[in-house]
Motif scaffolding. Sequence first.
Motif, mmCIF file in Angstrom:
data_model
loop_
_atom_site.group_PDB
_atom_site.id
_atom_site.type_symbol
_atom_site.label_atom_id
_atom_site.label_comp_id
_atom_site.label_asym_id
_atom_site.label_seq_id
_atom_site.Cartn_x
_atom_site.Cartn_y
_atom_site.Cartn_z
ATOM 1 N N ALA A 123 0.121 -11.875 -1.468
ATOM 2 C CA ALA A 123 -0.949 -12.308 -0.574
ATOM 3 C C ALA A 123 -2.321 -12.106 -1.217
ATOM 4 O O ALA A 123 -3.182 -12.987 -1.183
ATOM 5 N N LEU A 124 -2.528 -10.929 -1.823
ATOM 6 C CA LEU A 124 -3.800 -10.662 -2.495
ATOM 7 C C LEU A 124 -4.014 -11.615 -3.664
ATOM 8 O O LEU A 124 -5.121 -12.112 -3.895
ATOM 9 N N MET A 125 -2.970 -11.869 -4.427
ATOM 10 C CA MET A 125 -3.041 -12.777 -5.555
ATOM 11 C C MET A 125 -3.545 -14.160 -5.127
ATOM 12 O O MET A 125 -4.296 -14.820 -5.838
ATOM 13 N N ASN A 126 -3.139 -14.572 -3.923
ATOM 14 C CA ASN A 126 -3.505 -15.887 -3.405
ATOM 15 C C ASN A 126 -4.716 -15.857 -2.476
ATOM 16 O O ASN A 126 -5.000 -16.843 -1.793
ATOM 17 N N GLY A 127 -5.420 -14.727 -2.456
ATOM 18 C CA GLY A 127 -6.659 -14.637 -1.705
ATOM 19 C C GLY A 127 -6.502 -14.734 -0.203
ATOM 20 O O GLY A 127 -7.312 -15.378 0.477
ATOM 21 N N LEU A 128 -5.481 -14.073 0.349
ATOM 22 C CA LEU A 128 -5.305 -14.080 1.800
ATOM 23 C C LEU A 128 -5.937 -12.843 2.433
ATOM 24 O O LEU A 128 -5.837 -11.734 1.897
ATOM 25 N N VAL A 129 -6.581 -13.026 3.563
ATOM 26 C CA VAL A 129 -7.048 -11.902 4.369
ATOM 27 C C VAL A 129 -5.812 -11.171 4.885
ATOM 28 O O VAL A 129 -4.838 -11.795 5.310
ATOM 29 N N ILE A 130 -5.847 -9.838 4.846
ATOM 30 C CA ILE A 130 -4.671 -9.038 5.213
ATOM 31 C C ILE A 130 -4.830 -8.446 6.615
ATOM 32 O O ILE A 130 -5.806 -7.765 6.903
ATOM 33 N N MET A 131 -3.860 -8.716 7.477
ATOM 34 C CA MET A 131 -3.735 -8.017 8.760
ATOM 35 C C MET A 131 -2.424 -7.250 8.695
ATOM 36 O O MET A 131 -1.353 -7.853 8.611
ATOM 37 N N THR A 132 -2.491 -5.926 8.718
ATOM 38 C CA THR A 132 -1.282 -5.137 8.481
ATOM 39 C C THR A 132 -1.179 -3.922 9.389
ATOM 40 O O THR A 132 -2.187 -3.292 9.723
ATOM 41 N N THR A 133 0.033 -3.611 9.778
ATOM 42 C CA THR A 133 0.283 -2.332 10.416
ATOM 43 C C THR A 133 0.087 -1.226 9.376
ATOM 44 O O THR A 133 0.029 -1.482 8.179
ATOM 45 N N LYS A 134 -0.011 0.003 9.834
ATOM 46 C CA LYS A 134 -0.221 1.134 8.944
ATOM 47 C C LYS A 134 1.012 1.365 8.085
ATOM 48 O O LYS A 134 2.119 1.591 8.590
ATOM 49 N N GLN A 135 0.840 1.275 6.751
ATOM 50 C CA GLN A 135 1.906 1.542 5.804
ATOM 51 C C GLN A 135 1.404 2.542 4.771
ATOM 52 O O GLN A 135 0.206 2.834 4.706
ATOM 53 N N VAL A 136 2.302 3.063 3.955
ATOM 54 C CA VAL A 136 1.942 4.081 2.976
ATOM 55 C C VAL A 136 0.805 3.617 2.066
ATOM 56 O O VAL A 136 -0.090 4.390 1.728
ATOM 57 N N VAL A 137 0.820 2.333 1.664
ATOM 58 C CA VAL A 137 -0.189 1.830 0.729
ATOM 59 C C VAL A 137 -1.126 0.809 1.371
ATOM 60 O O VAL A 137 -1.889 0.142 0.673
#
Length: 343
Positions: free
Chosen positions: A268-282
Motif C-alpha cells: 500500500a505504501l509503495m503505491n501511495g495509498l493513505v492508510i487506515m488501520t487498526t492498532k498493530q505491532v508495526v
Amino acid sequence: MKNKILVIFPIKGPLNGVKVITKNLLHHWENKIDYNLIDTAQAKDFNDFGKFSIQKVFVVLHLIWKVILNYSHQKAYINLSVKGFSFYRDITLITFLLMFRVKVTAHIHANGLEHVKFNLFKKIINKTHLIVINDYQYHHLKEYKNIHVVYNSLPDYYHSKPLVKKQNEKLRILYFSNLSLSKGTQKLQDFIEEINPIGDQVEIKICGGILDSESLEICKNIQKYNFVEILDPIFDEDQKMSLFKDSDVFLFLSDENYEVFPLVYLEALMNGLVIMTTKQVVSDLMISNGNGIEYKIKNRPFIETLLKGNKLKEMQEKSRNVFLKISDFEKFSTQIIKIINDK
C-alpha cells in the motif's frame, strides 16, 4: 553441494505474506546465491490453511525424505510456523537437519512462539539462528540465544521512480486481505454501513479469500451496497499492483495486534495509498509520516476530509515517502545472508 543453502519454505498454493516475500527473495538471489529449494506448502485453498488432514502427514514424510537426500548441505534457511500442525512439521524438519549437523536459520513470520512451553522444542529451536520481524517478538523471545530482528521489506515495483497516480472521480478504498472475523470482516461491514450516506462519492473494492462461514455471510450482506465490489483473490503481481495503484485508501481491519508485519502495508505504501488501520505491532511506523490514521469506531469524518481539497494527494505522497524510507530490499537480503552464513 557443500556450498549450497537449503531453502525450506512454502511457495506454491494460495498466496500469503510468507510466500510473497520468499518468492521475491529467491528471485533476488538468482545468479547470486547458490541454493536448493524444498517447498513445504500444503494448503491447496484458503480454507485449508492451518487444518489437519491425513494427507498432510504423508506430505511431511515426503519432506523428511527430501531433507535426508539433501543432508550434505552445510546451511539451511527454513520458515518456522508457530501454530498448529505446521509447527510440528517444521520442528521435525529442523530436528533432522540438526542431526545431519546442518547450521539452521529459522525465520518466524507470526506471533506465537512465546507460548511454546515444551522444553524439548525450546532446546531444538535454541540450536538455530532465529530471525524475527519486529521488536515485539524480539523482546518476548529473549530466552532464545541467537535471535535477530530483520524488518520485512519488498522490492520497489517502480524502481524508486516518482509514482504518478491519477485522480479518480470517486474515492477508491481498497480492502486487500483474506476475509475472516479475526481479520476484521465485521468491522468492514460496520465501516460500509457508516459511510453509506456518502456512498455516491466512494468505491470500495474487497479482494481476498473467504476463510470462515461468518465472513461468507457478511460478504453476502455487503454486496447489496452498489458502491461495494467483491473481487476474486488475485495472484498475478502486475494485476495486484495495478489494483493498488488505482486505489486511494488502504483499509486494514485485523484484530488489535493480530498481525505481525503485514506485507500489504508495504504494498500500500509503495503505491501511495493513505492508510487506515487498526492498532498493530508495526502500525505506528506505517502511518508515521502523517499519511494515515488509526481506525476508530467512527471514521466517516476522515473519509470526508479526503474528499475535499488536496488532503488526499498530500497524504498519498507521504505514504510513498514512508515506503522509500523503511523498505530496502537489498539490505534486507544482505542481512538474511549474513545471518545464514553466521557473519
